[in-house]
Design a protein around this motif. Structure first.
Motif, PDB file in Angstrom:
ATOM      1  N   TRP A   1      -1.802  -1.757  11.422  1.00  0.00           N
ATOM      2  CA  TRP A   1      -1.679   0.255  10.931  1.00  0.00           C
ATOM      3  C   TRP A   1      -0.016   0.186  10.742  1.00  0.00           C
ATOM      4  O   TRP A   1       0.416  -0.492  11.896  1.00  0.00           O
TER       5      TRP A   1
ATOM      6  N   ILE B   1      -1.976   4.282   7.965  1.00  0.00           N
ATOM      7  CA  ILE B   1      -2.510   3.585   7.156  1.00  0.00           C
ATOM      8  C   ILE B   1      -3.180   1.902   7.230  1.00  0.00           C
ATOM      9  O   ILE B   1      -1.971   1.302   8.218  1.00  0.00           O
TER      10      ILE B   1
ATOM     11  N   LEU C   1       1.590  -1.272  -0.182  1.00  0.00           N
ATOM     12  CA  LEU C   1      -0.117  -0.128   0.090  1.00  0.00           C
ATOM     13  C   LEU C   1       0.557   1.035  -0.109  1.00  0.00           C
ATOM     14  O   LEU C   1       0.356   2.486  -0.595  1.00  0.00           O
TER      15      LEU C   1
ATOM     16  N   THR D   1      -6.641   5.697   5.628  1.00  0.00           N
ATOM     17  CA  THR D   1      -5.063   6.767   5.990  1.00  0.00           C
ATOM     18  C   THR D   1      -6.088   8.130   6.672  1.00  0.00           C
ATOM     19  O   THR D   1      -7.120   8.302   6.958  1.00  0.00           O
TER      20      THR D   1
ATOM     21  N   TYR E   1     -12.902  -2.328   9.491  1.00  0.00           N
ATOM     22  CA  TYR E   1     -10.988  -2.201   9.607  1.00  0.00           C
ATOM     23  C   TYR E   1     -11.134  -2.882  11.132  1.00  0.00           C
ATOM     24  O   TYR E   1     -11.551  -2.307  11.680  1.00  0.00           O
TER      25      TYR E   1
ATOM     26  N   TYR F   1      -8.275   0.630   1.385  1.00  0.00           N
ATOM     27  CA  TYR F   1      -7.354   1.265   3.016  1.00  0.00           C
ATOM     28  C   TYR F   1      -7.984   2.204   2.982  1.00  0.00           C
ATOM     29  O   TYR F   1      -8.741   3.411   2.744  1.00  0.00           O
TER      30      TYR F   1
ATOM     31  N   GLU G   1      -5.355  -1.693   6.060  1.00  0.00           N
ATOM     32  CA  GLU G   1      -6.186  -2.309   4.965  1.00  0.00           C
ATOM     33  C   GLU G   1      -7.104  -3.287   5.615  1.00  0.00           C
ATOM     34  O   GLU G   1      -6.940  -3.046   6.832  1.00  0.00           O
TER      35      GLU G   1
END
Length: 162
Positions: free
Chosen positions: A30, A44, A14, A61, A143, A59, A46
């Motif tokens: 993370w 960031i 990523l 951020t 997440y 993803y 996924e």
């Protein structure tokens, strides 16, 4: 629980398109990075794996852009292209946050919502973002939040020192 190798590989994959220059650390699922050429810093992660159809690797951020005086900006790359005008909602611990969507991305509506989302992330185990894709199908990306606060703090501090 995934092995440490998978999150490290995923974060590296990523980070490459985001052109990260300096790794600030990996915190559970993370990662935190600093790109001094922009300058910017970001945390960031996924989305959790899914067997459902995905057009993109989703993803999330949280970024700081010191030259623009932006700190803690929340951004999601969705797993599918969004329907034009689709409602996008982030749910963290039974609280919903309306988001602004465009193409395959979503952002908080304003800096106050960014701040509220970041506070909620610190006290939750997971979050899910819901939307409607370009074919009219509802979908979601989830997440895990373990390590999120540490990664966000590392990225925020790295750009604050500039």
């Amino acid at each position: 629980m995934r092995s440490l190798a998978l999150p490290l590989f995923a974060l590296t994959a990523l980070a490459a398109p985001l052109a990260a220059k300096d790794s600030l650390g990996v915190f559970s699922d993370w990662g935190a990075f600093r790109d001094p050429s922009v300058p910017r810093c970001y945390a960031i992660a996924e989305a959790a794996p899914s067997r459902l159809q995905r057009d993109f690797q989703p993803y999330m951020t949280v970024a700081s852009w010191p030259a623009r005086r932006i700190r803690g900006q929340v951004h999601f790359r969705m797993s599918r292209e969004l329907r034009e005008g689709a409602r996008v909602t982030l749910r963290i611990a039974r609280r919903n946050y309306p988001m602004v969507g465009g193409k395959a991305d979503a952002w908080a509506r304003d800096p106050a919502t960014d701040t509220a989302i970041l506070a909620a992330i610190r006290s939750a185990d997971s979050m899910t973002i819901f939307a409607t894709d370009s074919r009219g199908r509802r979908f979601s990306n989830t997440y895990a939040l373990a390590g999120a606060a540490s990664a966000i703090d590392a990225a925020t501090l790295a750009c604050a020192r500039r």
